[in-house]
Design an enzyme around this catalytic site. Sequence first.
Site, PDB file in Angstrom:
ATOM      1  CB  SER A 143      -0.847  -0.011   1.290  1.00  0.00           C
ATOM      2  OG  SER A 143      -1.402   1.270   1.543  1.00  0.00           O
ATOM      3  CE1 TYR A 156      -3.794  -2.118   5.340  1.00  0.00           C
ATOM      4  CE2 TYR A 156      -3.298   0.162   4.761  1.00  0.00           C
ATOM      5  CZ  TYR A 156      -3.653  -1.126   4.394  1.00  0.00           C
ATOM      6  OH  TYR A 156      -3.854  -1.424   3.052  1.00  0.00           O
TER       7      TYR A 156
HETATM    8  P1  NDP Z   1     -11.058  -6.510   0.523  1.00  0.00           P
HETATM    9  O1  NDP Z   1     -11.424  -6.321   1.937  1.00  0.00           O
HETATM   10  O2  NDP Z   1     -12.035  -6.161  -0.544  1.00  0.00           O
HETATM   11  O3  NDP Z   1     -10.563  -8.030   0.276  1.00  0.00           O
HETATM   12  C1  NDP Z   1      -9.635  -8.600   1.132  1.00  0.00           C
HETATM   13  C2  NDP Z   1      -9.422 -10.041   0.731  1.00  0.00           C
HETATM   14  O4  NDP Z   1      -8.488 -10.616   1.642  1.00  0.00           O
HETATM   15  C3  NDP Z   1     -10.676 -10.861   0.799  1.00  0.00           C
HETATM   16  O5  NDP Z   1     -10.719 -11.831  -0.233  1.00  0.00           O
HETATM   17  C4  NDP Z   1     -10.560 -11.529   2.155  1.00  0.00           C
HETATM   18  O6  NDP Z   1     -11.324 -12.709   2.178  1.00  0.00           O
HETATM   19  C5  NDP Z   1      -9.066 -11.808   2.189  1.00  0.00           C
HETATM   20  N1  NDP Z   1      -8.561 -12.065   3.532  1.00  0.00           N
HETATM   21  C6  NDP Z   1      -8.697 -11.287   4.635  1.00  0.00           C
HETATM   22  N2  NDP Z   1      -8.148 -11.906   5.695  1.00  0.00           N
HETATM   23  C7  NDP Z   1      -7.655 -13.088   5.237  1.00  0.00           C
HETATM   24  C8  NDP Z   1      -6.987 -14.179   5.845  1.00  0.00           C
HETATM   25  N3  NDP Z   1      -6.696 -14.182   7.144  1.00  0.00           N
HETATM   26  N4  NDP Z   1      -6.631 -15.233   5.079  1.00  0.00           N
HETATM   27  C9  NDP Z   1      -6.922 -15.250   3.759  1.00  0.00           C
HETATM   28  N5  NDP Z   1      -7.545 -14.258   3.122  1.00  0.00           N
HETATM   29  C10 NDP Z   1      -7.911 -13.190   3.868  1.00  0.00           C
HETATM   30  O7  NDP Z   1      -9.718  -5.680   0.329  1.00  0.00           O
HETATM   31  P2  NDP Z   1      -9.015  -5.063  -0.963  1.00  0.00           P
HETATM   32  O8  NDP Z   1      -9.276  -5.884  -2.141  1.00  0.00           O
HETATM   33  O9  NDP Z   1      -9.319  -3.631  -0.990  1.00  0.00           O
HETATM   34  O10 NDP Z   1      -7.496  -5.201  -0.499  1.00  0.00           O
HETATM   35  C11 NDP Z   1      -6.632  -6.225  -0.954  1.00  0.00           C
HETATM   36  C12 NDP Z   1      -5.222  -5.862  -0.544  1.00  0.00           C
HETATM   37  O11 NDP Z   1      -4.885  -4.583  -1.069  1.00  0.00           O
HETATM   38  C13 NDP Z   1      -4.998  -5.769   0.958  1.00  0.00           C
HETATM   39  O12 NDP Z   1      -3.734  -6.286   1.287  1.00  0.00           O
HETATM   40  C14 NDP Z   1      -5.030  -4.277   1.220  1.00  0.00           C
HETATM   41  O13 NDP Z   1      -4.334  -3.915   2.379  1.00  0.00           O
HETATM   42  C15 NDP Z   1      -4.384  -3.758  -0.042  1.00  0.00           C
HETATM   43  N6  NDP Z   1      -4.681  -2.384  -0.347  1.00  0.00           N
HETATM   44  C16 NDP Z   1      -5.993  -1.968  -0.496  1.00  0.00           C
HETATM   45  C17 NDP Z   1      -6.259  -0.634  -0.785  1.00  0.00           C
HETATM   46  C18 NDP Z   1      -7.662  -0.125  -0.907  1.00  0.00           C
HETATM   47  O14 NDP Z   1      -7.826   1.110  -0.951  1.00  0.00           O
HETATM   48  N7  NDP Z   1      -8.662  -0.950  -1.004  1.00  0.00           N
HETATM   49  C19 NDP Z   1      -5.174   0.343  -0.966  1.00  0.00           C
HETATM   50  C20 NDP Z   1      -3.853  -0.215  -0.817  1.00  0.00           C
HETATM   51  C21 NDP Z   1      -3.636  -1.522  -0.530  1.00  0.00           C
HETATM   52  P3  NDP Z   1     -11.863 -13.430   3.515  1.00  0.00           P
HETATM   53  O15 NDP Z   1     -12.323 -12.351   4.450  1.00  0.00           O
HETATM   54  O16 NDP Z   1     -12.915 -14.312   2.980  1.00  0.00           O
HETATM   55  O17 NDP Z   1     -10.701 -14.205   4.041  1.00  0.00           O
END
Ligand code: NDP
Length: 260
Positions: A143, A156
């Site tokens: 990020s 974070y």
């Molecule tokens: P979402 O919340 O939309 O999706 C997160 C995903 O991670 C889901 O599929 C969730 O599925 C999975 N996840 C969460 N915890 C676990 C776990 N313990 N084991 C396996 N899977 C897990 O987030 P985004 O798509 O927005 O974010 C994806 C990545 O991008 C993250 O690392 C985030 O920090 C990063 N990011 C996002 C930004 C944003 O503005 N959205 C900006 C910069 C970086 P489930 O809960 O079913 O496990």
Amino acid sequence: MTERLSGKAAVVTGGGRGIGEGVAVALARAGAVVCVCARTEAEVRRVAGEIRAGGGRAWALPCDVTDPESVRGMVEAASERLRRIDILVNNAGAASSAPLAKITLEEWNRIMAVNATGTFLCTQAALPGMVERGWGRVVNVASVAARTGARYVAAYTAAKHAVLGFTRSVAAEVAASGVTVNAVCPGYVDTEMTVESIDRIVEKTGMSRDEATTALLQTTPQKRLIEVAEVAYSVVSLCDADAKGVNGQALVLDGGKLLA
Ligand code: NDP
């Protein structure tokens, strides 16, 4: 970049929605067979099913990246189904915000576990095969929080700095092996995670949704959210054979806010 990844086998964590879903679909479109991983089985099944319906090849593998046993099982199952893992996208993550005084140890540990420890566990499990075969791509979804600090996001930010430090050190460790390890560092992306950030602004400030969205967009140079497809494009580019010289880098996608 059509079919540039034909014959490659990829694992995408957090692939059930948001950025991970977009990355899984883009990798499949580029010709890779993809294992879609996250905790929610219905979501990973849906994404894998949609990839297959579109003519791609995909498997759904439920996995909690914070649990070493679950990661071991997922990497074993993926290696069996795909016969190997060439590409690992460590995308699973979670965000939270609170002033330092209000961050509980439990919350700190939760944020470190999914963002940093999950990246460590999955990489440690998948990397040896890549090194052995002399080709591999690890892309960690960090990020902009890995490159700068901001109010109320200490946990974070610390976790994403850890992801970037890990990326650089592992990149150095495998540099001579044909494997590259890089990070992408998006600003606010149009996913549920950002919807939750807007919800928190509404809750904490009493602003309307529209006002909170406008306030958030005002902090971005292009006055817009980054699209999932933009992040997916960068991840797929880093996986390309011709990206072999790019190692240990942090590719920032924030429209031009962070300029160093
Ligand atoms: P979402 O919340 O939309 O999706 C997160 C995903 O991670 C889901 O599929 C969730 O599925 C999975 N996840 C969460 N915890 C676990 C776990 N313990 N084991 C396996 N899977 C897990 O987030 P985004 O798509 O927005 O974010 C994806 C990545 O991008 C993250 O690392 C985030 O920090 C990063 N990011 C996002 C930004 C944003 O503005 N959205 C900006 C910069 C970086 P489930 O809960 O079913 O496990």
